[in-house]
Design an enzyme around this catalytic site. Structure first.
Site, PDB file in Angstrom:
ATOM      1  N   LEU A   1     100.795  33.231  18.399  1.00 52.83           N
ATOM      2  CA  LEU A   1      99.767  32.304  18.952  1.00 52.83           C
ATOM      3  C   LEU A   1      98.620  31.634  18.498  1.00 52.83           C
ATOM      4  O   LEU A   1      98.395  30.631  18.367  1.00 52.83           O
ATOM      5  CB  LEU A   1      99.335  33.021  20.246  1.00 52.83           C
ATOM      6  CG  LEU A   1     100.054  33.165  21.558  1.00 52.83           C
ATOM      7  CD1 LEU A   1      99.524  34.210  22.409  1.00 52.83           C
ATOM      8  CD2 LEU A   1     100.221  32.017  21.995  1.00 52.83           C
ATOM      9  N   SER A  23     103.335  37.922  19.459  1.00 53.68           N
ATOM     10  CA  SER A  23     102.720  37.535  20.741  1.00 53.68           C
ATOM     11  C   SER A  23     103.584  37.487  21.974  1.00 53.68           C
ATOM     12  O   SER A  23     103.019  37.655  23.235  1.00 53.68           O
ATOM     13  CB  SER A  23     102.248  36.093  20.691  1.00 53.68           C
ATOM     14  OG  SER A  23     101.124  36.079  19.379  1.00 53.68           O
ATOM     15  N   GLY A  58     101.029  41.788  29.879  1.00 55.98           N
ATOM     16  CA  GLY A  58      99.823  41.927  30.972  1.00 55.98           C
ATOM     17  C   GLY A  58      99.287  40.800  31.423  1.00 55.98           C
ATOM     18  O   GLY A  58      99.167  40.422  32.338  1.00 55.98           O
ATOM     19  N   HIS A  63      96.931  52.854  22.913  1.00 57.40           N
ATOM     20  CA  HIS A  63      96.944  52.505  24.318  1.00 57.40           C
ATOM     21  C   HIS A  63      97.535  53.515  25.210  1.00 57.40           C
ATOM     22  O   HIS A  63      98.294  54.369  24.441  1.00 57.40           O
ATOM     23  CB  HIS A  63      98.198  51.302  24.168  1.00 57.40           C
ATOM     24  CG  HIS A  63      98.159  50.720  25.473  1.00 57.40           C
ATOM     25  ND1 HIS A  63      98.611  51.109  26.764  1.00 57.40           N
ATOM     26  CD2 HIS A  63      97.926  49.211  26.011  1.00 57.40           C
ATOM     27  CE1 HIS A  63      98.548  50.087  27.666  1.00 57.40           C
ATOM     28  NE2 HIS A  63      98.185  49.152  27.149  1.00 57.40           N
ATOM     29  N   ARG A 116      98.650  49.990  35.563  1.00 59.82           N
ATOM     30  CA  ARG A 116      97.433  50.883  36.177  1.00 59.82           C
ATOM     31  C   ARG A 116      96.530  49.825  36.839  1.00 59.82           C
ATOM     32  O   ARG A 116      96.016  50.061  37.812  1.00 59.82           O
ATOM     33  CB  ARG A 116      96.889  51.338  35.100  1.00 59.82           C
ATOM     34  CG  ARG A 116      97.213  52.989  34.845  1.00 59.82           C
ATOM     35  CD  ARG A 116      96.434  53.588  33.333  1.00 59.82           C
ATOM     36  NE  ARG A 116      96.958  52.789  32.281  1.00 59.82           N
ATOM     37  CZ  ARG A 116      96.044  52.234  31.550  1.00 59.82           C
ATOM     38  NH1 ARG A 116      94.784  52.697  31.456  1.00 59.82           N
ATOM     39  NH2 ARG A 116      96.512  51.580  30.497  1.00 59.82           N
TER      40      ARG A 116
END
Ligand SMILES: Cc1cc2nc3c(=O)[nH]c(=O)nc-3n(C[C@H](O)[C@H](O)[C@H](O)COP(=O)(O)OP(=O)(O)OC[C@H]3O[C@@H](n4cnc5c(N)ncnc54)[C@H](O)[C@@H]3O)c2cc1C
Ligand code: SF4
Ligand code: FES
Lengths: 243, 656
Positions: free
Chosen positions: B15, B44, B49, B257, B273
């Site tokens: 990106l 990318s 999310g 993460h 989450r």
């Protein structure tokens, strides 16, 4: 997952066109299976411990980027997310994806093909004002369902499985193929793309386009993203037949 | 010698790289993008999310704006970021997302009326405003005050990258695929392009350019288990380091993460989450509220990862043959939601774990995920020490993330930096002519040729795959989530040894054309140097800040450590980089250091902090009528390129 260790037998197509005098052949490698082992893991193990020259393409190793399609026991699929445990007899035969330029062993040049496809179908929003949009203002609204429907058709990862599984493509080298149709269907659905049906007809209204499809639907069977090829090709055909 | 000339050379087709290339092309400069792989396969594409932009259209984003986004970003960075850059970023992100909407990203949209969501484990009905119907919607992500993360179902990065690459194709930007930049060309402190290896033919090509931009992504693969693509090996950073002139910033800032699946380390998005998923231990107990009663599972990433590790250390992990893990429970979200908004997660669980997350828990563990460090740049994206070298995206330390980046802020950074840095790259091309001597180009070409020939003729030596595995293990075991002096010292010593051994690599497959072992042999010595920058920087930084958590120095120490680590590698025969520091000036901060609001605050404050706080108070009192724009100008005016200066409109609020 079984705890029993078994030895997998990989038969792998080997040929490096860069290497003068090299000839295509099948080579057998043995790998001890580990729990949760994918073809990605097994191939890397072969490269690291047995034959460092073997070529293949993995990037995301998570079934997301479309790099790793190859023919596994006769079926085109994403190798990174294929568990070796799928194959009961422990014999796995790997061939490069047909229909694409061979780089070497299991690596093929899908990138070149896909760029040409994108250029051919003009895989972008056709709107003379797209570059002048005032991005300080609220964005143009879009119906939430339409946005979701576009996304459904945009999930293609350009893996090339559909191209390799297409009988029409084998007979007609310039056949646009399912990946191209899917891209066109995606833009035809998008209200931001101002192309008319006539303009789409220019791109796909002949036998190398949507009218050449023999509806054998290898594309639908092997698409790892389960894209609705059959309905979209039928839709494009109906749309083009009206022109 | 094959030489290709261009104005703007962009190394990296993700990106960030593509957006810089588009900016160069829009300004009329000849542009070439280099990539290891087809651009659309860049990492990318894996971002599921979302992208943070304070559009505030979704009802839970109501009241959001640049200032709230700025506050979250600075806090998230544990005050380690460059606040000028964070400002430029938050102001431009809404524009970036709207531009991408015009270029074809099918962002998920607000649907007016009632909908059910899961918040804190409970089903809640929220009512979206009818007047927002059809605008870009957003979801909740960790460490944010508002629901700010815009998304396309579960394929945000994919749709962004496809739109960006399609735009590049429309503009006729050439992407030279299967090409690897292996060294930079520079003369008298100015960069003029790169020596590039064709990964198919093995040919070396000199790409000579006025401006060179490195947008090669992160260096996650210095670790043996990482959510990153296998090509995220940091080679772009390494070739900058090897100039001995360009600096790398904050290399020790590495993010873990909370939720990658065990054992393979493939990510399940924070959206799990964000949308209401919970973390459970071996007893099925939801433990996060005990540690972080306020933000619970949605505390900042670094915090959740540490809490999970702490909890496992207490014996609460689920034992497995791959070591302990915890559970991610998304069953409470229901089939419909999972199959639409978390479908990639479902696919990953089915294919790699053989489970259905609609009905079963997902085994997860904190895993290396993001590289905050990278090529140090000024706010313009240019290296402060090597002229004509720019960097953008994860490869850069532009420094809007400091010591911890917020979920959704990274793909946002790639496009925003691409826009902003792209303009400065174009300015640079405008103002400078190409005057590099042929002998310099030849010098760098010969140097790389020689390295490769040496590798091809050496009969006995080290195996590059093995060196890499050893390095990855050191990083994993000794430079991980929790760090301590003893382990770090060992890591540094062991990496020194590896650095020596890496000079003696020999190949089994001795051909110069496409050859994976040769690729590895070229990369591994570079990766070991980068690993040393990370380990050594971490060893020297005797405090805990963001993702850098020292067990022997628990407190954030602003008094001594409110500064950015800069590494250079001047002497090729050395086993260690040179490290210097750059102070962060509190007296210029719009938001002076405070508490992030997690756990006990044991910060050792800097004497300037109260001074600056008082100064800000005085400025506020002296300007009671100032609106937020005027206030920001009074506190810390930031230079934003003219094109992107304007205010952003929001529903129900106009341009206020
Ligand atoms: C699994 C996963 C999920 C994520 N989800 C999110 C999310 O939801 N939201 C978010 O904000 N962020 C997310 N991130 C982070 C974000 O996706 C990345 O930080 C970002 O996409 C990096 O983009 P980039 O353009 O800097 O680099 P990349 O997309 O990594 O591109 C790097 C490019 O450089 C090229 N390259 C590399 N080295 C060389 C070389 N030596 N020579 C030539 N070319 C080279 C590669 O071919 C590639 O084209 C996620 C990351 C991961 C790993
Ligand atoms: S349509 Fe399906 S099979 Fe064809 S390239 Fe796209 S993802 Fe692959
Ligand atoms: S490596 Fe990305 S899909 Fe297989």
């Amino acid at each position: 997952m079984s705890d029993q260790e078994r030895v997998l037998k990989f038969q792998i197509f080997r040929y490096n066109p860069q290497n003068k005098g090299d000839k295509p052949r099948m080579v057998t490698y043995e790998v001890t299976e580990a729990p949760g082992m994918t073809i990605f893991i097994a191939l890397n193990e072969i490269r690291e411990t047995q034959d460092p020259s073997i070529q293949f393409d993995f990037v995301c190793r998570a079934g997301i980027c479309g790099s790793c399609a190859m023919v596994v026991n006769g079926q085109p699929t994403l190798a990174c997310r294929t568990l070796t445990s799928t194959y009961e007899d422990g014999e796995i035969k790997l061939l490069p994806l047909p229909g694409f330029e061979l780089i070497g062993d299991l690596s093929v040049n899908t990138g070149k093909f896909m760029r040409a496809m994108s250029e051919r179908v003009e895989s972008w929003i056709h709107d003379n004002y797209a570059d002048e949009v005032n991005f300080e203002r609220l964005e143009e609204r879009m119906d939430p369902d339409v946005a979701d429907e576009i996304y459904e058709l945009e999930r293609c990862v350009e893996c090339g499985a559909c191209v390799s599984a297409c009988a029409t493509k084998r007979m007609r080298p310039d056949f646009l193929s399912a990946v191209g149709f899917m891209r066109l269907a995606r833009f035809a659905l998008d209200p931001r793309d101002k192309r008319t049906d006539e303009e789409f007809y220019e791109i796909m209204g002949d036998d190398d386009g949507v009218f050449g499809c023999m509806t054998l639907l290898g594309c639908e069977d092997y698409c790892p993203k389960d894209l609705p090829h059959q309905t979209q090709i039928a839709y494009l055909r109906r749309k083009m037949a009206l022109i | 010698m094959k030489v290709i000339y261009t104005d703007s050379l962009v190394i990296g087709g993700g990106l960030a790289g593509l957006r810089v290339a588009i900016a160069s092309m829009q300004r009329g400069f000849d542009t070439i993008v280099l990539s290891l792989i087809p651009a659309k396969r860049s990492h990318s594409a894996a971002a599921q999310g979302g992208m943070q932009a304070s559009l505030g259209a979704c009802i839970k984003g109501d009241g959001d704006d640049e200032d709230v986004h700025f506050g979250d970003t600075v806090k998230g960075s544990d005050w380690g970021c460059d606040q000028d850059v964070a400002r430029m970023f938050v102001n431009t992100s809404p524009k970036a997302i709207r531009q991408l909407a015009a270029w074809g990203v099918p962002w998920s949209r607000v649907r007016g009326g009632d909908r059910d969501v899961i918040i804190n484990g409970e089903k809640v009905t929220i009512t979206e405003k009818e007047e927002a119907h059809g605008l870009i919607t957003s979801r909740d992500f960790g460490g944010t005050k508002k629901w700010r993360t815009c998304f396309t179902s579960d394929g945000t990065g994919h749709t962004m990258l496809y739109a960006m690459d399609n735009k590049a194709i429309q503009m006729g930007i050439p992407v030279h695929e299967r090409k690897e930049a292996i060294a930079l060309i520079h003369e008298d402190g100015v960069c003029y392009g790169a020596i590039v290896r064709d990964l198919i033919t093995g040919e070396l090509i000199a790409y000579v350019a006025k401006a060179t931009t490195i947008a090669t992504g992160g260096y996650g693969r210095l670790y043996s288990v990482s959510t990153n693509a296998v090509i995220s090996e940091g080679i772009g950073n390494a070739i900058a380091l090897e100039t001995g002139i360009a600096t790398l910033g904050n290399m020790e800032a590495v993010q873990f993460h909370p939720t990658a699946i065990v054992p393979v380390g493939i990510l399940t998005t924070e959206g799990c989450r964000g949308d209401g998923g919970l973390l459970l231990d071996k007893d099925g107990y939801r433990f996060m509220p005990d540690y972080e009663p306020d933000k619970k599972e949605l505390a900042s990433r670094d915090v959740v990862s540490r809490r999970m590790t702490e909890h496992m250390r207490k014996g609460k992990g689920v034992p497995s043959r791959y070591g302990d893990h915890l559970w991610l429970d998304i069953t409470l979200l229901g089939r419909k939601h999972i199959e639409k908004n978390l479908r990639e997660v479902k696919e990953i669980c089915e294919y790699f774990l053989g489970i259905d997350p609609v009905e079963e828990y997902i085994p997860v563990r904190p895993t290396q995920h993001y590289s905050m460090g990278g090529i140090r740049t000024k706010a313009t994206g240019e290296s402060p020490t090597l002229k004509g070298l720019f960097s953008a995206g994860e490869a850069a330390c532009w420094d809007m993330h400091g010591f911890n980046r917020l979920g959704g802020n990274s793909v946002a950074e790639t496009v925003v930096a691409g826009m902003i840095v792209g303009e400065f790259v174009a300015d640079y091309c405008d103002e400078n002519s190409l005057n590099v001597s042929t002998s310099t180009i030849e010098h760098f070409m010969k140097q790389e040729e020689k390295k490769i020939t040496d590798l091809l003729v050496r009969d006995f030596g080290e195996n590059p795959f093995q060196l890499k595995a050893e390095m990855q293990k050191i990083m994993m075991d000794k430079v991980g989530i929790f760090r301590n002096g003893e382990d770090l010292e060992q890591a540094v010593e062991e990496l020194k040894v590896l650095n020596q051994r890496a000079k003696k690599i020999a190949l089994r497959n001795r051909i110069s054309s496409s050859n994976p072992e040769l690729v590895e042999a070229i990369r591994v010595p570079k990766m070991i140097k980068l690993a040393q920058c990370v380990a050594y920087g971490a060893m020297l930084r005797t405090e805990s800040r963001g993702a850098h958590a020292r067990e022997d120095y628990l407190e954030r120490n602003d008094k001594d450590w409110l500064k950015r680590t800069l590494t250079t590698w001047k002497d090729d025969s050395s086993d260690l980089p040179e490290v210097t520091y750059e102070d962060l000036d509190i007296m210029k901060m719009e938001m002076p250091p405070g508490s992030r609001g997690y756990g006990v605050d044991n910060t050792i404050h800097h004497p300037d902090t109260p001074k600056r706080e008082q100064e800000i108070e005085e400025i506020k009192q002296a300007n009671p009528g100032a609106d937020r724009y005027e206030m920001h100008d009074l506190l810390n005016p930031t230079p934003i390129p003219e094109k992107f200066k304007g205010r952003n409109e929001r529903i129900g609020r106009g341009f206020k």
